[in-house]
Scaffold this active site. Structure first.
Site, PDB file in Angstrom:
ATOM      1  CD  GLU A   1      -3.013   1.680   2.057  1.00  0.00           C
ATOM      2  OE1 GLU A   1      -3.174   0.750   3.438  1.00  0.00           O
ATOM      3  OE2 GLU A   1      -4.640   1.411   1.158  1.00  0.00           O
TER       4      GLU A   1
ATOM      5  CG  HIS B   1       5.911 -29.999   4.019  1.00  0.00           C
ATOM      6  ND1 HIS B   1       6.588 -31.077   3.873  1.00  0.00           N
ATOM      7  CD2 HIS B   1       6.178 -29.424   4.439  1.00  0.00           C
ATOM      8  CE1 HIS B   1       7.129 -31.690   4.644  1.00  0.00           C
ATOM      9  NE2 HIS B   1       7.033 -30.257   5.508  1.00  0.00           N
TER      10      HIS B   1
ATOM     11  CE  LYS C   1     -11.243   2.908   3.617  1.00  0.00           C
ATOM     12  NZ  LYS C   1     -10.141   4.697   4.502  1.00  0.00           N
TER      13      LYS C   1
HETATM   14  O1  F6P Z   1      -9.302   2.989   8.905  1.00  0.00           O
HETATM   15  P1  F6P Z   1     -10.214   2.725   7.763  1.00  0.00           P
HETATM   16  O2  F6P Z   1     -10.347   5.043   7.937  1.00  0.00           O
HETATM   17  O3  F6P Z   1     -10.913   1.906   8.224  1.00  0.00           O
HETATM   18  O4  F6P Z   1      -9.076   2.327   6.329  1.00  0.00           O
HETATM   19  C1  F6P Z   1      -9.118   1.288   6.857  1.00  0.00           C
HETATM   20  C2  F6P Z   1      -7.628   1.243   5.771  1.00  0.00           C
HETATM   21  O5  F6P Z   1      -8.415   1.558   4.874  1.00  0.00           O
HETATM   22  C3  F6P Z   1      -7.383   2.366   3.816  1.00  0.00           C
HETATM   23  O6  F6P Z   1      -7.554   3.675   4.264  1.00  0.00           O
HETATM   24  C4  F6P Z   1      -7.559   2.084   2.246  1.00  0.00           C
HETATM   25  O7  F6P Z   1      -7.646   0.133   1.604  1.00  0.00           O
HETATM   26  C5  F6P Z   1      -6.384   1.369   4.224  1.00  0.00           C
HETATM   27  O8  F6P Z   1      -5.069   2.862   4.018  1.00  0.00           O
HETATM   28  C6  F6P Z   1      -7.060   1.520   6.377  1.00  0.00           C
HETATM   29  O9  F6P Z   1      -6.165   0.521   6.542  1.00  0.00           O
END
Ligand code: F6P
Length: 632
Positions: free
Chosen positions: A414, A443, A545
């Protein structure tokens, strides 16, 4: 700059950047693999594959001998086939021709020359099986200087995450005195104190659930995803005692069956479960969904969720506000200037010891001399050509460190998997990380690592102590169970090396909060330095997201169209083309088909007639028409 020159093992300077300063070895410059120019090395990847001969041929490798070796590697008829078995691994040998060409003395010299030791932490870093050359180290020196400078600025509070305009402060969490101002320092110190006090009161039974016959909390259900799950999962797995005062389980996805499973496993203990919801942003859909599902389970069991809920999130986030308005048991802050994937130290198990380990490691990484994180970054750059051309396989030989590879997968991928560099050039950077645990993987996929496609380098994580003192026994004369694990690691390391496959070994004395903190800190720093070397922002996550939103918006339009047609008399079944047309989304017809198939499979009032194998034959309508919807 003089200190940086010390990167090279040939330097007589005592201020070596990463090399073992205490080494008594007298390896001379001429013994180093100095013939291959870095540039040439880059262009001719085959030479890289011949690294074992660079390392093996007394460090005096000549270009021709490398090429010869390289060619030999490509001609199976000339190479005695590797027929290694587990017994060979334990014997630390491979029957490949390349293994027979090794010069153990030179290898031992390189091992002692470059071995990093952190005495207080009992941590070692061995990079001798990575074949970086003197030229490479020299070429990288200016970039390391820049990286160290950038790290110094970052720790002083610079906007090190320019895309998001944020400071990057996870190093302050383990040394609050480093914070750029006293407000932040107090915030960190107070949070730590209040978390520790809360944890003590929960474990001691002073804070208890309202309606459990147990009279105290017996379980923790942690809801979160990504950095808000992987860190706690890794640490819980690594450090929880055999019989912890509270058992911990996780909901880290929006898979309803997975959530049901966790809730079902809790059974009547739901009444004595502390639910910790972790989300930095406080608005991550998967986490929100997990929370709603768990709250529903509480309602159905006649329990008051608020009295058992804890929120860990940024102040004034949606989650924080919800927890405040609903009067949850507790709320703890996550800070704007700590990324989710580096937030492990902001709440957890025996965090003071973890923080102490991390702080010691940070200190070691703050120097331009003998710097373990820089050494790791150097190896990554060498092994993957600074463009992620090879994957990093992480193999912890200890069950309790199983999740370290998954944890590192997020931290590294990431942070480093970025489309653009800091100057806006499209670079599509990254470093792929995967792994499970040794010797279990022996294995499984290690077969391919040893003999198959050469697209990786390995990091072994070794734990020197097998068991707590006094518990060991010999299951055959002179051999314990732990000796087997040790033999598997060493044998695999040797076998990979003999076959020209590079590896790093990180060793710790024991798995303790301190060593786990140090490991996390080592890798956090290595990622930061590596990001500087390749000129990218390691601290944002632009892709995050976005995945589900558009699909769910389309699903709502599909439902509206179907509802309208299904409220007609007689009902008007629609073909997929008609649905797409009425949604004004002809280009999304495949997605519409998938939405309808998913809803039909889940008894969501969608009736699809026809053959799902030939989507064009399908006619679809709703089993129930919702007249109100038409007027929304
Ligand atoms: O802690 P949050 O804001 O729920 O985000 C969860 C995860 O989503 C992200 O922001 C993006 O996928 C990650 O960096 C983070 O760990």
């Amino acid at each position: 700059m003089a200190a940086i020159s010390g990167l090279c093992p040939s330097s007589s300077s005592s201020s070596n950047l990463m090399r073992n300063q205490h080494s008594s070895s007298s390896l001379s410059k001429t013994q180093l693999p100095s013939v291959v120019s870095y540039q040439h090395h880059r262009i001719e990847e085959t030479l890289k594959a011949g690294f074992s001969s660079v390392c093996c041929n007394t460090w005096n490798a000549k270009t021709t001998s490398i090429l010869t070796h390289s060619v030999a590697r490509e001609v199976p008829a000339n190479v005695s086939k590797s027929t290694t078995t587990i017994d060979d691994e334990l014997a630390g040998k491979s029957k490949s021709k390349k293994g027979l060409e090794m010069d153990p003395q030179a290898l031992w010299e390189r091992y002692t020359e470059w071995l990093y030791q952190h005495k207080e932490l009992g941590l070692y870093l061995d990079v001798s099986r990575v074949g970086f050359t003197e030229e490479f180290v020299k070429e990288m020196e200016p970039r390391f200087l820049k990286a160290f400078k950038a790290m110094e600025e970052l720790e002083k509070g610079a906007i090190a995450n320019p895309d998001e305009g944020r400071m990057v402060g996870h190093y302050w969490l383990r040394n609050p005195k480093l914070s750029p101002n006293s407000f932040l320092r107090l915030q960190i110190e107070n949070t730590l104190e209040s978390i520790c006090a809360f944890a003590d009161e929960v474990v001691g039974g002073k804070i208890k659930p309202p309606s459990s016959s147990a009279g105290r909390f017996t379980q923790i259900l942690s809801i979160g995803i990504g950095g808000s799950a992987l860190g706690p999962q890794f640490v819980a797995e690594a450090l929880a005692p055999d019989n912890p005062p509270l058992k911990i389980r996780f909901i880290d996805n929006t898979d309803p069956a997975g959530i049901d499973h966790q809730i079902a496993q809790l059974g009547p203990e739901l009444a004595s479960t502390l639910v910790i919801v972790v989300s930095k942003s406080g608005g991550t859909p998967e986490t929100r969904n997990g929370l709603l599902e768990v709250q529903k389970a509480f309602r159905e069991a006649g329990l008051n969720f608020a009295k058992q809920g804890v929120a860990i999130t940024q102040e004034n986030s949606l989650l924080d506000n919800t927890a405040r308005i609903e009067g949850w048991l507790a709320r703890f802050p996550m800070f704007d200037w700590v990324g989710g994937r580096t937030s492990e130290m902001s709440a957890g198990i025996d965090i003071k010891e973890m923080l102490a380990g991390a702080s010691l490691m940070d200190k070691a990484n703050r120097t331009n001399v003998n710097n373990p994180a820089a050494l790791l970054a150097l190896c990554w750059h060498w092994a993957s050509n600074g463009v992620g051309s090879k994957d990093m396989v992480v193999l912890p030989y200890k069950d309790s460190l199983l999740l370290f590879s998954r944890y590192l997968q997020q931290l590294v991928m990431e942070s480093l998997g970025k489309e653009f560099d800091l100057d806006g050039n499209r670079v599509n950077q990254g470093l792929t990380v995967y792994g499970n645990k040794g010797s279990t993987d022996q294995h499984a996929y290690i077969q391919q690592l040893r003999e198959g496609v050469h697209n990786f380098f390995v990091t072994f994580i070794e734990v020197l102590r097998d068991r707590p003192p006094g518990h060991d026994w010999e299951l055959e004369p002179g051999v314990t169970c732990g000796d087997y694990l040790f033999g598997m690691l060493q044998g695999t390391r040797s076998a990979l090396y003999s076959n020209g496959r590079e590896s790093i070994t990180v060793s710790v004395q024991e798995v303790t909060p301190r060593s786990v903190g140090a490991l996390i800190a080592l890798y956090e720093r290595a990622v930061g330095i590596y990001a500087s070397l390749v000129n990218i922002n390691a601290y944002h996550q632009p892709a995050g997201k976005k995945a589900a939103g558009e699909v769910l918006a389309l699903q709502k339009r599909v439902l509206a169209v179907l509802n309208e047609a299904s409220c007609k008399d007689p009902i008007e079944p629609l073909s997929l083309d008609e649905v797409a047309d009425r949604c004004h989304a002809s280009e999304d017809i495949e997605m519409i088909y998938k939405i309808i198939a998913h809803m039909a499979a889940n008894d969501r009032a969608v009736i699809a007639e026809g053959n799902c194998g030939s989507p064009r034959s399908i006619k679809v309508f709703l089993g129930e028409c919702n007249v109100e919807d038409l007027y929304d």
